[in-house]
Design a protein around this motif. Sequence first.
Motif, PDB file in Angstrom:
ATOM      1  N   CYS A  68     -15.228  30.536   3.847  1.00 34.54           N
ATOM      2  CA  CYS A  68     -14.901  31.965   3.909  1.00 34.54           C
ATOM      3  C   CYS A  68     -13.458  32.133   4.348  1.00 34.54           C
ATOM      4  O   CYS A  68     -12.810  31.193   4.826  1.00 34.54           O
ATOM      5  N   VAL A  69     -12.980  33.333   4.189  1.00 34.99           N
ATOM      6  CA  VAL A  69     -11.764  33.804   4.856  1.00 34.99           C
ATOM      7  C   VAL A  69     -12.199  34.864   5.850  1.00 34.99           C
ATOM      8  O   VAL A  69     -13.060  35.695   5.551  1.00 34.99           O
ATOM      9  N   GLY A  70     -11.630  34.806   7.033  1.00 37.48           N
ATOM     10  CA  GLY A  70     -12.026  35.763   8.048  1.00 37.48           C
ATOM     11  C   GLY A  70     -10.950  35.967   9.097  1.00 37.48           C
ATOM     12  O   GLY A  70      -9.868  35.378   9.032  1.00 37.48           O
ATOM     13  N   VAL A  71     -11.268  36.804  10.078  1.00 34.68           N
ATOM     14  CA  VAL A  71     -10.350  37.136  11.168  1.00 34.68           C
ATOM     15  C   VAL A  71     -10.892  36.550  12.462  1.00 34.68           C
ATOM     16  O   VAL A  71     -12.077  36.719  12.783  1.00 34.68           O
ATOM     17  N   VAL A  72     -10.043  35.863  13.206  1.00 37.84           N
ATOM     18  CA  VAL A  72     -10.449  35.255  14.475  1.00 37.84           C
ATOM     19  C   VAL A  72     -10.812  36.337  15.488  1.00 37.84           C
ATOM     20  O   VAL A  72     -10.040  37.276  15.724  1.00 37.84           O
ATOM     21  N   LEU A  73     -12.000  36.185  16.080  1.00 38.54           N
ATOM     22  CA  LEU A  73     -12.443  37.084  17.140  1.00 38.54           C
ATOM     23  C   LEU A  73     -12.285  36.437  18.517  1.00 38.54           C
ATOM     24  O   LEU A  73     -11.754  37.039  19.445  1.00 38.54           O
ATOM     25  N   GLU A  74     -12.785  35.203  18.648  1.00 34.59           N
ATOM     26  CA  GLU A  74     -12.704  34.485  19.917  1.00 34.59           C
ATOM     27  C   GLU A  74     -12.364  33.028  19.624  1.00 34.59           C
ATOM     28  O   GLU A  74     -12.978  32.401  18.760  1.00 34.59           O
ATOM     29  N   SER A  75     -11.386  32.476  20.354  1.00 33.09           N
ATOM     30  CA  SER A  75     -10.981  31.097  20.125  1.00 33.09           C
ATOM     31  C   SER A  75     -10.089  30.613  21.252  1.00 33.09           C
ATOM     32  O   SER A  75      -9.379  31.416  21.870  1.00 33.09           O
ATOM     33  N   ASP A  76     -10.115  29.317  21.511  1.00 30.12           N
ATOM     34  CA  ASP A  76      -9.185  28.711  22.446  1.00 30.12           C
ATOM     35  C   ASP A  76      -7.933  28.204  21.731  1.00 30.12           C
ATOM     36  O   ASP A  76      -6.919  27.953  22.367  1.00 30.12           O
ATOM     37  N   ARG A  77      -8.002  28.040  20.397  1.00 28.06           N
ATOM     38  CA  ARG A  77      -6.879  27.480  19.643  1.00 28.06           C
ATOM     39  C   ARG A  77      -6.127  28.539  18.839  1.00 28.06           C
ATOM     40  O   ARG A  77      -4.906  28.481  18.718  1.00 28.06           O
ATOM     41  N   PHE A  78      -6.858  29.510  18.270  1.00 29.57           N
ATOM     42  CA  PHE A  78      -6.237  30.481  17.379  1.00 29.57           C
ATOM     43  C   PHE A  78      -6.189  31.864  18.038  1.00 29.57           C
ATOM     44  O   PHE A  78      -7.152  32.292  18.675  1.00 29.57           O
ATOM     45  N   ARG A  79      -5.079  32.551  17.836  1.00 27.21           N
ATOM     46  CA  ARG A  79      -4.907  33.878  18.412  1.00 27.21           C
ATOM     47  C   ARG A  79      -5.869  34.862  17.755  1.00 27.21           C
ATOM     48  O   ARG A  79      -5.986  34.893  16.527  1.00 27.21           O
ATOM     49  N   PRO A  80      -6.595  35.676  18.532  1.00 25.72           N
ATOM     50  CA  PRO A  80      -7.456  36.704  17.942  1.00 25.72           C
ATOM     51  C   PRO A  80      -6.661  37.587  16.981  1.00 25.72           C
ATOM     52  O   PRO A  80      -5.525  37.967  17.255  1.00 25.72           O
ATOM     53  N   GLY A  81      -7.266  37.884  15.836  1.00 28.83           N
ATOM     54  CA  GLY A  81      -6.612  38.652  14.796  1.00 28.83           C
ATOM     55  C   GLY A  81      -5.985  37.806  13.713  1.00 28.83           C
ATOM     56  O   GLY A  81      -5.577  38.332  12.672  1.00 28.83           O
ATOM     57  N   ASP A 105     -16.196  25.112  13.778  1.00 30.73           N
ATOM     58  CA  ASP A 105     -15.412  24.138  14.532  1.00 30.73           C
ATOM     59  C   ASP A 105     -13.923  24.384  14.291  1.00 30.73           C
ATOM     60  O   ASP A 105     -13.502  24.669  13.164  1.00 30.73           O
ATOM     61  N   ASP A 106     -13.134  24.246  15.330  1.00 29.00           N
ATOM     62  CA  ASP A 106     -11.692  24.469  15.202  1.00 29.00           C
ATOM     63  C   ASP A 106     -11.069  23.601  14.111  1.00 29.00           C
ATOM     64  O   ASP A 106     -10.119  24.016  13.441  1.00 29.00           O
ATOM     65  N   GLU A 107     -11.574  22.379  13.933  1.00 27.42           N
ATOM     66  CA  GLU A 107     -11.014  21.463  12.944  1.00 27.42           C
ATOM     67  C   GLU A 107     -11.295  21.917  11.512  1.00 27.42           C
ATOM     68  O   GLU A 107     -10.714  21.377  10.567  1.00 27.42           O
ATOM     69  N   ASP A 108     -12.193  22.883  11.357  1.00 29.25           N
ATOM     70  CA  ASP A 108     -12.547  23.378  10.030  1.00 29.25           C
ATOM     71  C   ASP A 108     -11.906  24.724   9.723  1.00 29.25           C
ATOM     72  O   ASP A 108     -12.405  25.488   8.897  1.00 29.25           O
ATOM     73  N   LEU A 109     -10.784  25.009  10.373  1.00 31.05           N
ATOM     74  CA  LEU A 109     -10.060  26.265  10.180  1.00 31.05           C
ATOM     75  C   LEU A 109      -8.601  25.996   9.841  1.00 31.05           C
ATOM     76  O   LEU A 109      -7.984  25.073  10.380  1.00 31.05           O
ATOM     77  N   LEU A 110      -8.054  26.826   8.943  1.00 30.33           N
ATOM     78  CA  LEU A 110      -6.625  26.795   8.627  1.00 30.33           C
ATOM     79  C   LEU A 110      -6.099  28.231   8.591  1.00 30.33           C
ATOM     80  O   LEU A 110      -6.703  29.083   7.922  1.00 30.33           O
ATOM     81  N   PRO A 111      -5.004  28.534   9.276  1.00 28.03           N
ATOM     82  CA  PRO A 111      -4.401  29.864   9.152  1.00 28.03           C
ATOM     83  C   PRO A 111      -3.888  30.073   7.730  1.00 28.03           C
ATOM     84  O   PRO A 111      -3.401  29.134   7.087  1.00 28.03           O
ATOM     85  N   LEU A 112      -3.985  31.300   7.235  1.00 26.96           N
ATOM     86  CA  LEU A 112      -3.512  31.622   5.893  1.00 26.96           C
ATOM     87  C   LEU A 112      -2.047  32.047   5.931  1.00 26.96           C
ATOM     88  O   LEU A 112      -1.570  32.571   6.939  1.00 26.96           O
ATOM     89  N   PRO A 113      -1.320  31.841   4.830  1.00 30.49           N
ATOM     90  CA  PRO A 113       0.084  32.280   4.783  1.00 30.49           C
ATOM     91  C   PRO A 113       0.190  33.794   4.762  1.00 30.49           C
ATOM     92  O   PRO A 113      -0.726  34.491   4.330  1.00 30.49           O
ATOM     93  N   ASP A 114       1.319  34.292   5.219  1.00 33.55           N
ATOM     94  CA  ASP A 114       1.558  35.738   5.209  1.00 33.55           C
ATOM     95  C   ASP A 114       1.595  36.256   3.778  1.00 33.55           C
ATOM     96  O   ASP A 114       2.051  35.575   2.858  1.00 33.55           O
ATOM     97  N   GLY A 115       1.092  37.464   3.607  1.00 30.84           N
ATOM     98  CA  GLY A 115       1.205  38.150   2.325  1.00 30.84           C
ATOM     99  C   GLY A 115       0.156  37.797   1.298  1.00 30.84           C
ATOM    100  O   GLY A 115       0.197  38.295   0.178  1.00 30.84           O
TER     101      GLY A 115
END
Length: 374
Positions: A68-81, A105-115
């Motif tokens: 999926c693609v989603g928005v971080v709600l709670e995390s120790d590694r990724f900033r919410p939003g 799992d944090d290892e199964d997440l990648l931030p998406l590029p802007d735009g």
Amino acid sequence: MRDGTVAAIVDAPGAEPRLGPVALPPRTAGTTLVSVVAAPLNPLDLVIASGTFHSARHEEPYVPGSECVGVVLESDRFRPGTLVYAECHASPATPGTFATQVLVDDEDLLPLPDGIDPVRAAAVGNSGTAAFMPLVEEARLLPGETVLVLGATGAVGQIAIQVARGHGAGRVVGVARDRAALERLPALGADAVVELRAGEDADQLAARLLEAAGPVDVVLDGVYGLPLEAALRACAPRARLVNIGNPAGATALVPAGLLRGRQLTLSGFAGLHTPLRDKRAALTWLWTALVRDELQVEVRTCPLGELPSAWRAQAASPHAKYVILPEGVERPGPTPTRREHTTVTHPSAPPGTAVADPGPATAAGTSGAGEQGA
């Protein structure tokens, strides 16, 4: 927040998903809670739910969904939003992504590029890596080489044609059973297409493949069975073939003399068993192409509450990518939200495209539906 999670639930092997409430496990260190924005529906999801998949069978109820693609709600590694791409190995103990929220799992997440549009970014995750990695990283496609895509009208096959063209392939030929869908492939970069025909043997199909493609250097095989047998006969010396699915059959005859005489390499790619960190380069290329409007993807969106209808459509090989949108989720960026909305990007088609030997309307084989990349 987690108490209000709504999800699709598969109660037993072979059952169609239904909507219901689920309780996510508590978030612990090393995991991230994500609000789901867009969750692609993959052939893999249907195969696992059927109970026939080679690597997983769930007897107890579970929430399906592998990405999926989603928005971080709670995390120790990724900033919410933060907008992220997530992979999920769904099971009765680990709810999948067809839900309003998912724990990953944090290892199964990648931030998406802007735009980037989140729905389109989600649509090229599993399907895009199943096209890119076998062609570019496994087969090591070289500029000027001839590429044959078996199962070219499915989501993976359509992306594969564009990946091959984007990496300098000299000739790209798509093979599938649906004539109308095949006729759309030249606009994606196919130089020719070959329609699979009912009752045709491997030698007959091989002759038509050679007529359309000439000796083939790289084969992306999303179907297996007889089409692969024919493709082997159309291969140039030292050709590389990579299998990603087998809806045309679980077995294929591979003559030892042909394999050794032409020094062919036949391998398999399984995205399910490939860590997300190993997919980063592929996803970066795909997302960059989307941002630049250089990759065409047909997306059909469907609300989470109507997942069963999309589930049935996916089983019928829709020649497009279904993406599920949970209701009540704020979606960042330009996103299609109307039910069954189809969005397509249209890069310029390369010059000199042509349709070769479309054949009669009656056809055998497959359009590429199956556990591609699994």
